[in-house]
Design an enzyme around this catalytic site. Structure first.
Site, PDB file in Angstrom:
ATOM      1  N   SER A   1      55.933  25.636  -0.448  1.00 36.63           N
ATOM      2  CA  SER A   1      56.365  24.381   0.451  1.00 36.63           C
ATOM      3  C   SER A   1      57.506  23.748  -0.036  1.00 36.63           C
ATOM      4  CB  SER A   1      55.009  23.417   0.748  1.00 36.63           C
ATOM      5  OG  SER A   1      54.733  22.904  -0.404  1.00 36.63           O
TER       6      SER A   1
ATOM      7  N   LEU B   1      60.704  21.530  -1.380  1.00 31.94           N
ATOM      8  CA  LEU B   1      61.879  22.026  -1.929  1.00 31.94           C
ATOM      9  C   LEU B   1      61.746  23.477  -2.459  1.00 31.94           C
ATOM     10  CD1 LEU B   1      62.201  18.942  -4.059  1.00 31.94           C
ATOM     11  CD2 LEU B   1      63.144  19.292  -1.852  1.00 31.94           C
TER      12      LEU B   1
ATOM     13  N   SER C   1      63.431  13.697 -10.896  1.00 31.30           N
ATOM     14  CA  SER C   1      63.409  12.640  -9.637  1.00 31.30           C
ATOM     15  C   SER C   1      64.338  11.478 -10.063  1.00 31.30           C
ATOM     16  CB  SER C   1      61.799  12.256  -9.466  1.00 31.30           C
ATOM     17  OG  SER C   1      61.862  11.213  -8.742  1.00 31.30           O
TER      18      SER C   1
ATOM     19  N   TYR D   1      54.424   9.385 -13.151  1.00 32.45           N
ATOM     20  CA  TYR D   1      55.230  10.295 -12.688  1.00 32.45           C
ATOM     21  C   TYR D   1      56.985   9.792 -13.094  1.00 32.45           C
ATOM     22  CZ  TYR D   1      57.860  12.519  -8.831  1.00 32.45           C
ATOM     23  OH  TYR D   1      58.566  13.380  -8.247  1.00 32.45           O
TER      24      TYR D   1
ATOM     25  N   THR E   1      59.811  16.109   2.693  1.00 34.66           N
ATOM     26  CA  THR E   1      58.926  17.353   2.209  1.00 34.66           C
ATOM     27  C   THR E   1      57.527  17.030   2.687  1.00 34.66           C
ATOM     28  OG1 THR E   1      58.017  15.995   0.272  1.00 34.66           O
ATOM     29  CG2 THR E   1      60.099  17.357   0.170  1.00 34.66           C
TER      30      THR E   1
END
Length: 254
Positions: A15, A17, A147, A160, A195
């Site tokens: 799914s 990217l 990111s 993250y 996304t």
């Protein structure tokens, strides 16, 4: 790099990217192995993308499962491209609203999947690439995914942001480490992209996120990530760099 007769592995390819990148690689003539969780839509996506795509279920933390996926790729053609998109989020505050310290288990899980999973896939893929015969002075290229949270993590993004910052730190070292093997390593640091994760949010929230991007003032398209990934593959002078792909966004604290 000429992708005809080449195998490419795309983690998180079921799914978002990863899928967009897999589609571009197939169009360029590569045989693509999608690596994603067994519970993902990987098998369906592979079927939709055609006979040059194979699904190999694996958790990126599992050396044996990743090794089997790489075996699948090498059975088709020499493995020369890795695009590593697999990862997960997880909201966590250092001190919760109840005054309790944040969950060490959640922190460990998010960092293990995103950072240690990246290292695991990269080391195993690089070892395979190192055995390739050089073509035009290189044996392979790895594109990792960080990111903008690596630079401006928001409140609640401690796990993250930590993991993605680790990937940024890994990039130049990995590129230098693998230079003698003629393998390049770059990282893409996306901003807010359209996304499946963001698709779960309300239109109001999505519009609000899009408005924070200076220009173009919208969510990024997965195809734009794929375009940059293929540009990295194509350009032999791109190495050791983390490239922000974010429309000039700088994330606010929350």
């Amino acid at each position: 790099m000429n992708l005809q007769g080449v195998s490419a592995v795309v983690t998180g390819g079921a799914s978002g990217l990863g899928r967009a990148t897999a589609e571009d690689l197939v169009r360029r003539g590569a045989h693509v192995v999608i690596v994603d969780l067994e519970t993902s839509n990987g098998a369906l996506v592979a079927k939709e993308l055609g006979e040059n795509v194979t699904f190999a279920p694996a958790d990126v933390r599992d050396p044996d499962a990743v090794g089997r996926a790489l075996d699948t790729a090498q059975a088709q053609a020499p493995l020369r491209v890795l695009v590593h998109c697999a990862g997960r989020g997880g909201a966590l505050r250092l001190v919760g609203r109840d005054g309790e310290p944040g969950s060490l288990d959640l922190y460990t899980e998010v960092v293990t999947i995103n950072l240690i999973g990246t290292f695991n896939v990269l080391r195993l893929a690089a070892a395979r690439m190192a055995a390739n015969e050089p073509i035009d002075g290189e044996r392979g290229v790895a594109v990792l995914t960080a990111s903008v949270a690596a630079f401006e993590g928001q409140i609640g993004q401690v796990p993250y942001a930590s993991a993605k910052a680790g990937i940024v730190g890994m990039t130049i070292v990995a590129a230098r480490d693998l230079a003698s093997k003629l393998i390049r390593v770059c990282t893409i640091a996306p901003g807010t992209f359209d996304t499946p994760i963001l698709a779960r949010l309300s239109e109001e929230v999505r519009s609000s996120l899009a408005a924070t991007v200076p220009h173009p003032s919208r969510l990024g398209h997965p195809e734009e990530f794929a375009r940059l990934a293929l540009s990295i593959v194509d350009n032999p002078m791109l190495n050791g760099e983390t490239i922000r792909l974010d429309g000039a966004i700088r994330m606010a604290p929350r």
